[in-house]
Scaffold this motif. Structure first.
Motif, PDB file in Angstrom:
ATOM      1  N   ARG A 152       3.121   5.675  -2.843  1.00 14.25           N
ATOM      2  CA  ARG A 152       4.429   6.741  -3.564  1.00 14.25           C
ATOM      3  C   ARG A 152       4.740   6.744  -4.652  1.00 14.25           C
ATOM      4  O   ARG A 152       5.248   7.502  -5.324  1.00 14.25           O
ATOM      5  CB  ARG A 152       5.277   6.339  -2.406  1.00 14.25           C
ATOM      6  CG  ARG A 152       5.257   6.649  -0.880  1.00 14.25           C
ATOM      7  CD  ARG A 152       6.343   5.680  -0.073  1.00 14.25           C
ATOM      8  NE  ARG A 152       6.336   6.138   1.265  1.00 14.25           N
ATOM      9  CZ  ARG A 152       7.128   6.977   1.874  1.00 14.25           C
ATOM     10  NH1 ARG A 152       7.933   7.471   0.943  1.00 14.25           N
ATOM     11  NH2 ARG A 152       7.283   7.377   2.950  1.00 14.25           N
ATOM     12  N   ILE A 153       4.574   5.534  -5.353  1.00  8.63           N
ATOM     13  CA  ILE A 153       5.076   5.348  -6.751  1.00  8.63           C
ATOM     14  C   ILE A 153       4.025   6.014  -7.713  1.00  8.63           C
ATOM     15  O   ILE A 153       4.449   6.312  -8.871  1.00  8.63           O
ATOM     16  CB  ILE A 153       5.693   4.173  -6.869  1.00  8.63           C
ATOM     17  CG1 ILE A 153       6.768   3.859  -5.942  1.00  8.63           C
ATOM     18  CG2 ILE A 153       6.157   3.861  -8.314  1.00  8.63           C
ATOM     19  CD1 ILE A 153       7.928   4.659  -5.965  1.00  8.63           C
ATOM     20  N   TRP A 154       2.693   5.427  -7.467  1.00  7.30           N
ATOM     21  CA  TRP A 154       1.839   5.543  -8.420  1.00  7.30           C
ATOM     22  C   TRP A 154       0.892   6.746  -8.313  1.00  7.30           C
ATOM     23  O   TRP A 154       0.030   7.328  -8.874  1.00  7.30           O
ATOM     24  CB  TRP A 154       0.905   4.437  -8.727  1.00  7.30           C
ATOM     25  CG  TRP A 154       1.587   3.137  -9.564  1.00  7.30           C
ATOM     26  CD1 TRP A 154       1.197   3.103 -10.707  1.00  7.30           C
ATOM     27  CD2 TRP A 154       2.107   2.236  -8.853  1.00  7.30           C
ATOM     28  NE1 TRP A 154       1.987   2.050 -11.155  1.00  7.30           N
ATOM     29  CE2 TRP A 154       2.563   1.499 -10.257  1.00  7.30           C
ATOM     30  CE3 TRP A 154       2.944   1.799  -7.846  1.00  7.30           C
ATOM     31  CZ2 TRP A 154       3.421   0.340 -10.059  1.00  7.30           C
ATOM     32  CZ3 TRP A 154       3.816   0.829  -7.769  1.00  7.30           C
ATOM     33  CH2 TRP A 154       4.293   0.069  -8.805  1.00  7.30           C
ATOM     34  N   GLY A 155       0.742   7.116  -6.928  1.00 10.64           N
ATOM     35  CA  GLY A 155       0.095   8.076  -6.225  1.00 10.64           C
ATOM     36  C   GLY A 155      -1.229   7.934  -5.825  1.00 10.64           C
ATOM     37  O   GLY A 155      -1.724   6.647  -6.038  1.00 10.64           O
ATOM     38  N   PRO A 156      -1.720   8.684  -4.958  1.00 11.19           N
ATOM     39  CA  PRO A 156      -3.088   7.918  -4.147  1.00 11.19           C
ATOM     40  C   PRO A 156      -4.277   7.847  -5.079  1.00 11.19           C
ATOM     41  O   PRO A 156      -5.265   7.330  -4.416  1.00 11.19           O
ATOM     42  CB  PRO A 156      -3.082   9.145  -3.046  1.00 11.19           C
ATOM     43  CG  PRO A 156      -2.597  10.267  -3.795  1.00 11.19           C
ATOM     44  CD  PRO A 156      -1.311   9.975  -4.491  1.00 11.19           C
ATOM     45  N   ASN A 157      -4.370   8.690  -6.051  1.00 11.20           N
ATOM     46  CA  ASN A 157      -5.620   8.662  -6.922  1.00 11.20           C
ATOM     47  C   ASN A 157      -5.693   7.855  -8.192  1.00 11.20           C
ATOM     48  O   ASN A 157      -6.580   7.876  -8.792  1.00 11.20           O
ATOM     49  CB  ASN A 157      -6.126  10.226  -7.182  1.00 11.20           C
ATOM     50  CG  ASN A 157      -6.258  10.893  -5.856  1.00 11.20           C
ATOM     51  OD1 ASN A 157      -6.940  10.655  -4.985  1.00 11.20           O
ATOM     52  ND2 ASN A 157      -5.445  12.239  -5.962  1.00 11.20           N
ATOM     53  N   VAL A 158      -4.731   7.067  -8.222  1.00 14.37           N
ATOM     54  CA  VAL A 158      -4.424   5.986  -9.310  1.00 14.37           C
ATOM     55  C   VAL A 158      -4.857   4.600  -8.680  1.00 14.37           C
ATOM     56  O   VAL A 158      -4.351   4.030  -7.937  1.00 14.37           O
ATOM     57  CB  VAL A 158      -2.983   5.946  -9.923  1.00 14.37           C
ATOM     58  CG1 VAL A 158      -2.827   5.064 -10.964  1.00 14.37           C
ATOM     59  CG2 VAL A 158      -2.648   7.479 -10.215  1.00 14.37           C
ATOM     60  N   GLU A 203       0.907  -1.183  -0.191  1.00 11.98           N
ATOM     61  CA  GLU A 203      -0.026   0.080  -0.057  1.00 11.98           C
ATOM     62  C   GLU A 203       0.972   1.358  -0.071  1.00 11.98           C
ATOM     63  O   GLU A 203       0.393   2.048  -0.580  1.00 11.98           O
ATOM     64  CB  GLU A 203      -1.126  -0.016   1.139  1.00 11.98           C
ATOM     65  CG  GLU A 203      -1.997  -1.050   1.015  1.00 11.98           C
ATOM     66  CD  GLU A 203      -1.697  -2.476   1.568  1.00 11.98           C
ATOM     67  OE1 GLU A 203      -2.319  -3.405   1.462  1.00 11.98           O
ATOM     68  OE2 GLU A 203      -0.379  -2.718   2.086  1.00 11.98           O
ATOM     69  N   ASP A 204       1.988   1.059   0.905  1.00 15.78           N
ATOM     70  CA  ASP A 204       2.785   2.340   0.846  1.00 15.78           C
ATOM     71  C   ASP A 204       3.360   2.591  -0.576  1.00 15.78           C
ATOM     72  O   ASP A 204       3.701   3.599  -1.109  1.00 15.78           O
ATOM     73  CB  ASP A 204       3.945   1.981   1.583  1.00 15.78           C
ATOM     74  CG  ASP A 204       3.491   2.234   3.221  1.00 15.78           C
ATOM     75  OD1 ASP A 204       2.650   2.884   3.441  1.00 15.78           O
ATOM     76  OD2 ASP A 204       4.310   1.713   3.931  1.00 15.78           O
ATOM     77  N   LEU A 205       4.041   1.653  -1.178  1.00 11.78           N
ATOM     78  CA  LEU A 205       4.415   1.767  -2.543  1.00 11.78           C
ATOM     79  C   LEU A 205       3.492   2.220  -3.526  1.00 11.78           C
ATOM     80  O   LEU A 205       3.948   3.046  -4.372  1.00 11.78           O
ATOM     81  CB  LEU A 205       5.058   0.204  -2.934  1.00 11.78           C
ATOM     82  CG  LEU A 205       6.286  -0.248  -2.059  1.00 11.78           C
ATOM     83  CD1 LEU A 205       6.678  -1.250  -2.441  1.00 11.78           C
ATOM     84  CD2 LEU A 205       7.521   0.874  -2.077  1.00 11.78           C
ATOM     85  N   LEU A 206       2.353   1.783  -3.649  1.00 12.59           N
ATOM     86  CA  LEU A 206       1.331   2.148  -4.467  1.00 12.59           C
ATOM     87  C   LEU A 206       0.880   3.686  -4.496  1.00 12.59           C
ATOM     88  O   LEU A 206       1.089   4.416  -5.459  1.00 12.59           O
ATOM     89  CB  LEU A 206      -0.071   1.515  -4.332  1.00 12.59           C
ATOM     90  CG  LEU A 206      -0.337  -0.041  -4.786  1.00 12.59           C
ATOM     91  CD1 LEU A 206      -1.617  -0.469  -4.306  1.00 12.59           C
ATOM     92  CD2 LEU A 206      -0.159   0.191  -6.519  1.00 12.59           C
TER      93      LEU A 206
END
Length: 245
Positions: A188-194, A183-186
Motif C-alpha cells: 500500500r505504501i511503497w507499491g507492489p512493484n517496488v 506485506e500489506d503496508l509494503l
C-alpha cells in the motif's frame, strides 16, 4: 516511483479492468499522479475486495467476462455500505445511450477509451472534491490529520512527519484499529512493484511512533505479534510499548 509521488496522496482508487496491459498502464499512471491504487481483473474480484476494503473511488470497465461493469455498478449501489462510493466508468462504449445507461445505473461519471491520463486525473479529482467534503479533518483519539496541507497534531501539539510516516498514518487513521501486516503496508505504501525489505516497514513504524508519542503519552501504534501493526487507543497501550516493534 519518484519521491514526489511518495509524498503525495490524492486518494485510494480501485481499478477494475480485465485487459492486463491497460490495467498495468492505469495503475502506473495513477500512482505517478499520487494515488494509492489496487487493481482487480473482474467484477467478482472487485466485490470480494470491497467486502474488506473501502477505496475512495472505483474505476470500472464495462465489458468484462462474467459480471459486466454495468452489473457491478448496480450491485455496488445496492450494498448499504457502498451506495455512496464514487464510481467512474472508463470504457470503449461510446454510444450516447450507453453513457446515459451507465449514469442511470448509478455511475458518477463516464469516460470513453482512449482517454488521456491528465483527463482521467482531472475527473478523479473532481469526483473526490464532491464526495469527500467531510475529510478536511480526520481525527482519532487525540490525533488530528489535515489531508489538505499534510499537517498532524496530537492533542494540539504539532507532529512533524516524513513523507513515508505521513502516508502510514494516513492509512492507519482512515482504518482505525485495523491490523495491517508488513506485506500489506509494503504494497500500500511503497507499491507492489517496488522491492523493499520487510524490516524497512519496522524502521518507519519506529519513526512514526517516536514522532507521535511524547514521553509519558500512551503509544498509539499497537504491535500485534506475528500479524502486524494498527492505530489503536485501547488502555492496554502504554508508554513502555513504544520500544517494541
Amino acid at each position: 516511483m519518484t519521491a514526489s509521488t511518495q509524498a503525495t496522496s490524492k486518494g485510494f482508487v480501485l481499478v477494475v479492468e480485465d485487459e492486463p496491459a491497460l490495467r498495468l498502464l492505469l495503475e502506473h499512471s495513477l500512482r505517478q499522479r499520487g494515488y494509492r491504487v489496487s487493481t482487480v481483473m473482474n467484477a467478482e474480484q472487485a466485490l470480494t475486495f470491497l467486502d474488506r476494503e473501502k477505496p475512495d473511488v472505483a474505476l470500472l470497465d464495462w465489458m468484462m467476462p462474467g459480471l459486466s461493469g454495468l452489473e457491478l455498478c448496480r450491485t455496488i449501489r445496492q450494498k448499504p455500505g457502498l451506495k455512496n462510493l464514487p464510481i467512474l466508468f472508463l470504457t470503449a462504449r461510446t454510444d450516447e445511450q450507453d453513457v446515459i445507461c451507465g449514469l442511470d445505473t448509478g455511475a458518477d461519471d463516464y469516460l470513453t477509451k482512449p482517454c488521456s491520463a491528465d483527463k482521467l486525473d482531472a475527473r478523479l479529482r473532481a469526483l473526490l472534491r464532491r464526495t469527500r467534503p467531510s475529510q478536511d479533518l480526520i481525527t482519532f483519539g487525540p490525533l488530528t490529520l489535515e489531508p489538505e496541507n499534510h499537517q498532524v497534531t496530537r492533542a494540539g501539539r504539532p507532529v512533524a512527519l516524513g513523507p513515508t510516516e505521513y502516508r502510514l498514518l494516513d492509512l492507519f487513521i482512515r482504518n482505525p484499529r485495523k491490523v495491517f501486516s508488513r506485506e500489506d503496508l509494503l504494497e500500500r505504501i511503497w507499491g507492489p512493484n517496488v522491492h523493499v525489505e520487510l524490516r524497512t516497514v519496522d524502521v518507519h513504524i519506529r519513526r512514526l511512533r517516536k514522532a507521535l508519542n511524547s514521553e509519558g503519552e500512551p503509544d498509539l501504534i499497537r504491535t500485534v505479534r506475528a500479524a502486524g501493526y494498527a492505530l489503536d487507543d485501547t488502555k492496554e497501550n502504554t508508554p513502555q510499548a513504544q520500544s517494541s516493534d
